[in-house]
Scaffold this active site. Sequence first.
Site, PDB file in Angstrom:
ATOM      1  N   LYS A 171       7.925   9.298  22.815  1.00  0.00           N
ATOM      2  CA  LYS A 171       8.277   8.545  24.025  1.00  0.00           C
ATOM      3  C   LYS A 171       9.776   8.660  24.314  1.00  0.00           C
ATOM      4  O   LYS A 171      10.195   8.760  25.475  1.00  0.00           O
ATOM      5  CB  LYS A 171       7.867   7.076  23.869  1.00  0.00           C
ATOM      6  CG  LYS A 171       6.357   6.868  23.904  1.00  0.00           C
ATOM      7  CD  LYS A 171       5.994   5.410  23.700  1.00  0.00           C
ATOM      8  CE  LYS A 171       4.493   5.180  23.909  1.00  0.00           C
ATOM      9  NZ  LYS A 171       3.657   5.932  22.948  1.00  0.00           N
ATOM     10  N   ARG A 196      25.227 -15.275  16.176  1.00  0.00           N
ATOM     11  CA  ARG A 196      25.456 -13.883  15.788  1.00  0.00           C
ATOM     12  C   ARG A 196      26.463 -13.211  16.707  1.00  0.00           C
ATOM     13  O   ARG A 196      26.681 -12.001  16.605  1.00  0.00           O
ATOM     14  CB  ARG A 196      24.141 -13.100  15.780  1.00  0.00           C
ATOM     15  CG  ARG A 196      23.084 -13.680  14.845  1.00  0.00           C
ATOM     16  CD  ARG A 196      21.981 -12.679  14.525  1.00  0.00           C
ATOM     17  NE  ARG A 196      21.360 -12.096  15.694  1.00  0.00           N
ATOM     18  CZ  ARG A 196      20.317 -12.601  16.337  1.00  0.00           C
ATOM     19  NH1 ARG A 196      19.794 -13.759  15.942  1.00  0.00           N
ATOM     20  NH2 ARG A 196      19.798 -11.978  17.376  1.00  0.00           N
ATOM     21  N   ASP A 229      18.598 -19.298  25.726  1.00  0.00           N
ATOM     22  CA  ASP A 229      18.484 -20.745  25.645  1.00  0.00           C
ATOM     23  C   ASP A 229      19.481 -21.243  24.617  1.00  0.00           C
ATOM     24  O   ASP A 229      20.251 -20.457  24.058  1.00  0.00           O
ATOM     25  CB  ASP A 229      17.059 -21.171  25.294  1.00  0.00           C
ATOM     26  CG  ASP A 229      16.522 -20.427  24.063  1.00  0.00           C
ATOM     27  OD1 ASP A 229      17.347 -19.871  23.303  1.00  0.00           O
ATOM     28  OD2 ASP A 229      15.304 -20.395  23.863  1.00  0.00           O
TER      29      ASP A 229
END
Length: 328
Positions: free
Chosen positions: A72, A183, A190
């Site tokens: 792909k 992070r 959210d």
Amino acid sequence: MSKRKAPKSEKNEDIVEALIELAEYEKNVERNRFKEKAYRKAATIIAGLDKRIKSGDDAKALPGVGDKIAKKIDEILETGKLRKLENIRADDKSTAINLLTRVSGIGPAKAKELVDAGIINLDDLEKHKDKLNHAQLIGLKHFHDFEVKIPREEVKELFESVKKVADSIDEEYMMEVCGSFRRGAKFSGDVDILLCHSEFKHSDKHHGDLLHRLIKKLTEKELVTDKISEGDTKFMGVAKLPKHKHFRRLDVRLLPVDEYYCGLLYFTGSNIFNTEMRAHAHQKRFILNEHSLRPLECGKPGAPLPVSSEQDIFEYLDYPYKKPEDRD
């Protein structure tokens, strides 16, 4: 939590976005969690690269990228598009299911049920609110706001506002924003806050009203505008800062103080990092989860080890410490 969190990669953004779209299709339409996880893992790994992938063979050298995904990637690189995605986008039912699952509270099964009933877009949902539960009605009400990513500075401002209210109630509250924000992400879907209190321990039978009294005060201050659900240890709802135009999803989770740092590690993520660390713990004969770190004794989990920081967990496991921003 945000329903659609795509990792970002400037070098391979087209590949990452295609894989995330395939993951959403497998999750929402095909209900194939195995393929969904495979696409998301490959997307996360590729998003972390600082160079452009040149071929599928190049990608296969990466963990989580097999032959099918590599093919792909070759197709995207060679043609700039992916036939499978074009077919998915051309299918009205798949498109409708993917759209409806973007409404907070609507999962794949509910989305299929709605589409089978002839409800294929937001206008249709507005006309058939009787088919939605409380959480789904709030998701529909704030659909457009929830689609807008939250800038890092706004997350900080909302957190500081919540913390100020908590401190006014009881200075023994302790809290931190988890997820991609911790992070180092520039934008979040959210706001996930982990909460604890020095007097609430795992051995306590009652949580008191530690979470309820905070949510009550946040509601009085009009920071919390909608409640999706509220229990003794978890709140899910909607918040809005006075000077900002968007309503934001807010989750607050209460943990006992002796589980706080294991929870902080777990809810910071990423999913791949958590999986790797739990596997390492098992190799070292420990069981690690969001509640505790336990040694394996004769094949059974022993008593939880005392943990007073995230660093303690890394040291117990003889695992090199990684800062939150290095856990992607």
